[in-house]
Design a protein around this motif. Sequence first.
Motif: not given
Lengths: 180, 238, 543
Positions: A67, A71, A131-132, A135, A140, A142, C475, C533, C535-539, C541-542
């Motif tokens: 992760l 990023r 991670l839970p 993915k 996560v 783009p 979401k 972030p 709880a389920n770890g996904a961030a 999108r930036t």
Amino acid sequence: MDRVRVATVWLGGCSGCHMSFLDLDEFLIDLAGMVDIVYSPIVDIKEFPENVDVTLVEGAVANEDNLEAIRAVRERTRILISFGDCAVTGNVTAMRNPFGDPASILQQVYVEAATIQGRVPDEEGIVPRLLPSVKPVHEVVPVDVFLPGCPPPAPRIRAALEQLLSTGHVTLEGRDIKFG
Amino acid sequence: MAVRTLTIDGKPVSALEEQTVLDAARDAGIEIPTLCHLDGATDVGACRLCLVEVVGTNRLLPACVTRVAEGMQVVTTSERLREYRRMILELLFAERNHVCSVCVANGHCELQDLAIAQGMDHVRFDYLFPKHLVDVSHPRFGVDHNRCVLCTRCVRVCDEIEGAHTWDVAGRGSRATVITDMNVPWGSATSCTSCGKCVQACPTGAIFRRGSTVAEMDRDRTRLDFIVTAREKKQWIG
Amino acid sequence: MELSDLQDIARKERESQKPIRVRCCTAAGCLSSQGQAVKSALDEAVAANGLEDRVQVIGVGCMGLCSEGPLVQVDPAGTLYERVEPRQCASIVAALDGGDADANVGDTTRPFFTRQVAVVLENSGRIDPERIESYIAADGYHALHTVLHDMTPAQVVETIIAAGLRGRGGAGYPTGLKWATVAKTEADRKFVVVNADEGDPGAFMDRSVLESDPHRILEGMAIAAYAVGASQGYVYVRGEYPLAISRLQTAIRQARRMGLLGTQVFESPFNFRVDIRIGAGAFVCGEETALIRSIEGHRGVPRPRPPYPAASGLFGCPTLINNVETYANIAPILRKGAEWFASIGTEKSKGTKVFALAGKITNTGLIEVPMGTPLRTIVEEMGGGVPDGGTVKAVQTGGPSGGCIPQSALDTPVDYESLAQVGSIMGSGGMIVMDEQDNMVEVARFFMEFCMDESCGKCVPCRAGTVQIHRLLTKIRDRRATDEDLATLRTLCEMVKQTSLCGLGQSAPNPVLSTLRYFPEDYRALIGAPSEPSANGAAPRTA
């Protein structure tokens, strides 16, 4: 013109996509003439550099290291390529997802299924925490180009890279977008 | 039998009045994507991949169950249809655990082929990762619900061609699954004749011959065609 | 049974009426708030005071104002008692000859009552739903007699066409046209079916009609069967309505015994048998092709149309399927004439419509209004607006298939076309009022969850699409969504609407689409929020 700065990254995957990359054989030599490999499991650079033009990301996002890495990679990369099925779909790496939370999976695998000295590896700072759920990369950060396949065959990788280097974008068609 | 003339993608086509738009298109060499359709079994119009546009109606019509009509103008490919078909495929891939790389049907899978044809290079929706079982209680065949697309081809061939009705569907919505007999393990389903028609009919790797490993599960649809044709033409009588 | 017998029964029933009648609601709404105990207490009080020869306590159907139940009304005085408790019954009986009772007296002059026009509900809360004589005394089965003896089937169909009645199940298809289609289709066997699989959250119109006036449905069915040439009818009613089922069973038994159903109805050559089929609670079985499959004994899943049930329905035979409320309109139309019916309502939407008021509204309950009544009249005047002075934010009509109509469009008249124009539907008559406290994303998510759970699983867009729409809404609610997610939501909704096999899927995105249209700010406010972030770890999108 500056040489194109290319990186490859290995997240939660089996490195099969990198093996397939090495299967480019003599094209690797042509490639070396056109690009600088600025970061990769196959070169000895520890830190992901700034200003990378193209990054091939192999593997799904499975643990905290992945992760953090993806990023940083996204921030420093212009064109991000999801490289192979694990990156594109989660694939085999994500097959743990239906089985619930990481703690119980680790318990099943390292303790219940162990024949000797069952213990969950949890050394802080050494073994990254899972991670839970696993993915695909685009869930996560783009992603600009999807290059599916398990692994993507070398000709497909070559076709994508050649398009990218000559036109700046990739349009795969037909069986070049096959999963599996 | 009367003949109708129509156009499909601008191409003039003649078809028997009993024919569906799908049949007429295929006769004319125009490919419309399908998944739940299986030659020889009743059409159910469930997968929605064969939806086409017909000039004069706002609704999209399923080609597999829409009869041809005189002067009908059919459009089988448009920007909208491509987008919808791709979305339907993405929904299917996200719904269960379709892992092509470790699937017995890899390379011989209609779902995979459809994804290729529609240019689906990734899935925009969240993968749901449901937990489904693999039933290998039958001595010769197995069913992996992770790979099932609920096309109900197995249900129909079993009921309509074999006449056993071992397969059916239980549960609603995304919790629906195909079952054997009254939801008993396949090996205990007493109505099953082990004829293997469901194995030939399945479009994905969901129903397979035991012992097949990755990419080994090829199907032979001509066997189903053979039985259906022989029965329709009464080739076994006399 | 002949006409004179029918008139005899009606006369005897009227003559046996006692001077004072205490009507006590025994429909499901009031029963759930001690209505049965109230009725017993009233019976006891009457007996204790020795008033049996002057006073009769009648268990009746729904009186409409469910939020104030149990309801008791005294005739001929007209006094309405609300929220009656068993302990108050003695004083109500004591006050029958004058004086004040120790109970809440309701104001029967408020708009909730005075703005109503009763056609479908004309007998509701007035007659005893468990006695056929009570229905006959209210002119019941007279229309059937007239039809069988004085009219040809074609004339009946013409009358329904002339009346301009449209399907009350929601879509508003012209009823007469449907009847004409079934009538014209040649077949040895035909069926009439009542769709009583009312499943919209917050809707209870059909239940109330079945509980309050079951014979009205049977009479409507029999007239329909005569008109289209059917001899067998089915009432498909959901298992969650035990009282409606039992009253219907009683009604069928009574009608059969009197020769109003069965062979040679009213000594005519017309035979008509009615059976009940109880649904197991699948919402999709309200869709006509799924309903047919269910009656046939199969798994209730829809099939593509055409062929329509009018051509090939139950067991492959021509089948007339109408909603409960549609059948409830039939006897009055035949009794009072098509012209009378067509004089109520608007140009394209004739007659009345029953609505079930629910949500943030003072007067919860059932109302019947002429088509074309402005929403504002229903919600603010009749419904009494939002309790405690809140403001209406939106009105949801049509249940999970309908849309949210914003406050700014409250002057929309309720008719099929106007509601469609503002992005909703008439639907079967559920009306849920929302106030400023309600977040529209949450509302849309609630309905989507319902559709997701109720999808039959046959076609992909509905089965898998509703799940993904629900995920996207979750979401958004959890502030994890991006602009891209919002765009995906729109496309996906459009796709599910355009590609689903049956009405359930085709209309499932409506609550989302209509809230996106009228309340984009509710969505906007939740997007582009803190990028932590989750709880389920996904961030988020930036780039």
